[in-house]
Design a protein around this motif. Sequence first.
Motif, PDB file in Angstrom:
ATOM      1  N   UNK A  19      -3.091   7.336  25.049  1.00  0.00           N
ATOM      2  CA  UNK A  19      -4.189   7.424  26.005  1.00  0.00           C
ATOM      3  C   UNK A  19      -4.278   8.820  26.605  1.00  0.00           C
ATOM      4  N   UNK A  20      -5.474   9.183  27.026  1.00  0.00           N
ATOM      5  CA  UNK A  20      -5.697  10.430  27.760  1.00  0.00           C
ATOM      6  C   UNK A  20      -5.774  10.057  29.239  1.00  0.00           C
ATOM      7  N   UNK A  21      -5.017  10.789  30.077  1.00  0.00           N
ATOM      8  CA  UNK A  21      -5.003  10.521  31.513  1.00  0.00           C
ATOM      9  C   UNK A  21      -5.608  11.716  32.231  1.00  0.00           C
ATOM     10  N   UNK A  22      -6.600  11.450  33.061  1.00  0.00           N
ATOM     11  CA  UNK A  22      -7.293  12.508  33.796  1.00  0.00           C
ATOM     12  C   UNK A  22      -6.666  12.733  35.162  1.00  0.00           C
ATOM     13  N   UNK A  23      -6.550  14.004  35.517  1.00  0.00           N
ATOM     14  CA  UNK A  23      -6.027  14.430  36.811  1.00  0.00           C
ATOM     15  C   UNK A  23      -6.997  15.417  37.449  1.00  0.00           C
ATOM     16  N   UNK A  24      -8.238  15.061  37.550  1.00  0.00           N
ATOM     17  CA  UNK A  24      -9.230  15.988  38.087  1.00  0.00           C
ATOM     18  C   UNK A  24      -9.575  17.034  37.048  1.00  0.00           C
ATOM     19  N   UNK A  25      -9.275  18.307  37.317  1.00  0.00           N
ATOM     20  CA  UNK A  25      -9.606  19.387  36.384  1.00  0.00           C
ATOM     21  C   UNK A  25      -8.814  19.325  35.073  1.00  0.00           C
ATOM     22  N   UNK A  26      -7.683  18.651  35.067  1.00  0.00           N
ATOM     23  CA  UNK A  26      -6.848  18.548  33.867  1.00  0.00           C
ATOM     24  C   UNK A  26      -6.895  17.145  33.292  1.00  0.00           C
ATOM     25  N   UNK A  27      -6.690  17.059  31.991  1.00  0.00           N
ATOM     26  CA  UNK A  27      -6.365  15.780  31.366  1.00  0.00           C
ATOM     27  C   UNK A  27      -5.156  16.027  30.473  1.00  0.00           C
ATOM     28  N   UNK A  28      -4.300  15.015  30.391  1.00  0.00           N
ATOM     29  CA  UNK A  28      -3.093  15.105  29.579  1.00  0.00           C
ATOM     30  C   UNK A  28      -3.150  14.048  28.494  1.00  0.00           C
ATOM     31  N   UNK A  29      -2.698  14.415  27.307  1.00  0.00           N
ATOM     32  CA  UNK A  29      -2.637  13.478  26.190  1.00  0.00           C
ATOM     33  C   UNK A  29      -1.345  13.712  25.422  1.00  0.00           C
ATOM     34  N   UNK A  30      -1.108  12.900  24.440  1.00  0.00           N
ATOM     35  CA  UNK A  30       0.098  13.042  23.619  1.00  0.00           C
ATOM     36  C   UNK A  30       0.122  14.392  22.903  1.00  0.00           C
ATOM     37  N   UNK A  31      -1.064  14.946  22.601  1.00  0.00           N
ATOM     38  CA  UNK A  31      -1.128  16.190  21.833  1.00  0.00           C
ATOM     39  C   UNK A  31      -1.154  17.448  22.690  1.00  0.00           C
ATOM     40  N   UNK A  32      -1.510  17.336  23.969  1.00  0.00           N
ATOM     41  CA  UNK A  32      -1.556  18.523  24.814  1.00  0.00           C
ATOM     42  C   UNK A  32      -2.304  18.292  26.103  1.00  0.00           C
ATOM     43  N   UNK A  33      -2.677  19.382  26.733  1.00  0.00           N
ATOM     44  CA  UNK A  33      -3.444  19.322  27.976  1.00  0.00           C
ATOM     45  C   UNK A  33      -4.800  19.955  27.734  1.00  0.00           C
ATOM     46  N   UNK A  34      -5.763  19.613  28.600  1.00  0.00           N
ATOM     47  CA  UNK A  34      -7.107  20.150  28.439  1.00  0.00           C
ATOM     48  C   UNK A  34      -7.775  20.314  29.800  1.00  0.00           C
ATOM     49  N   UNK A  35      -8.672  21.289  29.857  1.00  0.00           N
ATOM     50  CA  UNK A  35      -9.575  21.462  30.992  1.00  0.00           C
ATOM     51  C   UNK A  35     -10.974  21.650  30.420  1.00  0.00           C
ATOM     52  N   UNK A  36     -11.970  21.382  31.234  1.00  0.00           N
ATOM     53  CA  UNK A  36     -13.347  21.550  30.747  1.00  0.00           C
ATOM     54  C   UNK A  36     -13.658  23.022  30.492  1.00  0.00           C
ATOM     55  N   UNK A  37     -13.040  23.920  31.233  1.00  0.00           N
ATOM     56  CA  UNK A  37     -13.313  25.355  31.076  1.00  0.00           C
ATOM     57  C   UNK A  37     -12.505  26.005  29.959  1.00  0.00           C
ATOM     58  N   UNK A  38     -11.259  25.575  29.785  1.00  0.00           N
ATOM     59  CA  UNK A  38     -10.372  26.259  28.835  1.00  0.00           C
ATOM     60  C   UNK A  38     -10.188  25.530  27.516  1.00  0.00           C
ATOM     61  N   UNK A  39     -10.614  24.289  27.429  1.00  0.00           N
ATOM     62  CA  UNK A  39     -10.439  23.531  26.192  1.00  0.00           C
ATOM     63  C   UNK A  39      -9.075  22.886  26.109  1.00  0.00           C
ATOM     64  N   UNK A  40      -8.589  22.705  24.893  1.00  0.00           N
ATOM     65  CA  UNK A  40      -7.340  21.989  24.623  1.00  0.00           C
ATOM     66  C   UNK A  40      -6.216  22.974  24.320  1.00  0.00           C
ATOM     67  N   UNK A  41      -5.037  22.688  24.854  1.00  0.00           N
ATOM     68  CA  UNK A  41      -3.843  23.486  24.583  1.00  0.00           C
ATOM     69  C   UNK A  41      -2.737  22.540  24.126  1.00  0.00           C
ATOM     70  N   UNK A  42      -2.279  22.686  22.867  1.00  0.00           N
ATOM     71  CA  UNK A  42      -1.193  21.817  22.385  1.00  0.00           C
ATOM     72  C   UNK A  42       0.090  22.045  23.190  1.00  0.00           C
ATOM     73  N   UNK A  43       0.884  20.992  23.327  1.00  0.00           N
ATOM     74  CA  UNK A  43       2.139  21.119  24.084  1.00  0.00           C
ATOM     75  C   UNK A  43       3.022  22.225  23.514  1.00  0.00           C
ATOM     76  N   UNK A  44       3.011  22.401  22.208  1.00  0.00           N
ATOM     77  CA  UNK A  44       3.858  23.427  21.595  1.00  0.00           C
ATOM     78  C   UNK A  44       3.445  24.839  21.999  1.00  0.00           C
ATOM     79  N   UNK A  45       2.222  25.010  22.503  1.00  0.00           N
ATOM     80  CA  UNK A  45       1.744  26.325  22.939  1.00  0.00           C
ATOM     81  C   UNK A  45       1.892  26.567  24.439  1.00  0.00           C
ATOM     82  N   UNK A  46       2.388  25.565  25.173  1.00  0.00           N
ATOM     83  CA  UNK A  46       2.600  25.742  26.614  1.00  0.00           C
ATOM     84  C   UNK A  46       3.927  26.456  26.802  1.00  0.00           C
ATOM     85  N   UNK A  47       3.847  27.704  27.253  1.00  0.00           N
ATOM     86  CA  UNK A  47       5.066  28.485  27.481  1.00  0.00           C
ATOM     87  C   UNK A  47       5.692  28.128  28.814  1.00  0.00           C
TER      88      UNK A  47
END
Length: 92
Positions: free
Chosen positions: A21-49
């Motif tokens: 499932x995707x869980x929304x936290x206001x400006x962010x949403x988190x999913x099994x594959x990564x995080x996303x914002x409406x402005x920045x798009x999707x970022x895979x967890x492996x790319x989160x430094x």
Amino acid sequence: MQEAVLRAQGPTVLESILEGQRVNFGDFSLSRTGMATSRSGHLPWSDVQEIQVGAGRVHIMRTGESGRWCSVAVSDIANFPVFLTVAENLSA
């Protein structure tokens, strides 16, 4: 109070995400594959430094880049303690 909310909601939110499932936290949403914002798009967890919190903002640093992937006011993130704990666990 925040610790009680985190203990009550954190495991349920994490389990929901891990089940796909995707869980929304206001400006962010988190999913099994990564995080996303409406402005920045999707970022895979492996790319989160790194996830930094300072001066009332959350800064997400992307692996291999010197700048921030995004910066969002803490006040724009619903249920911030749960968001931060789950995001840090998924990005580790």
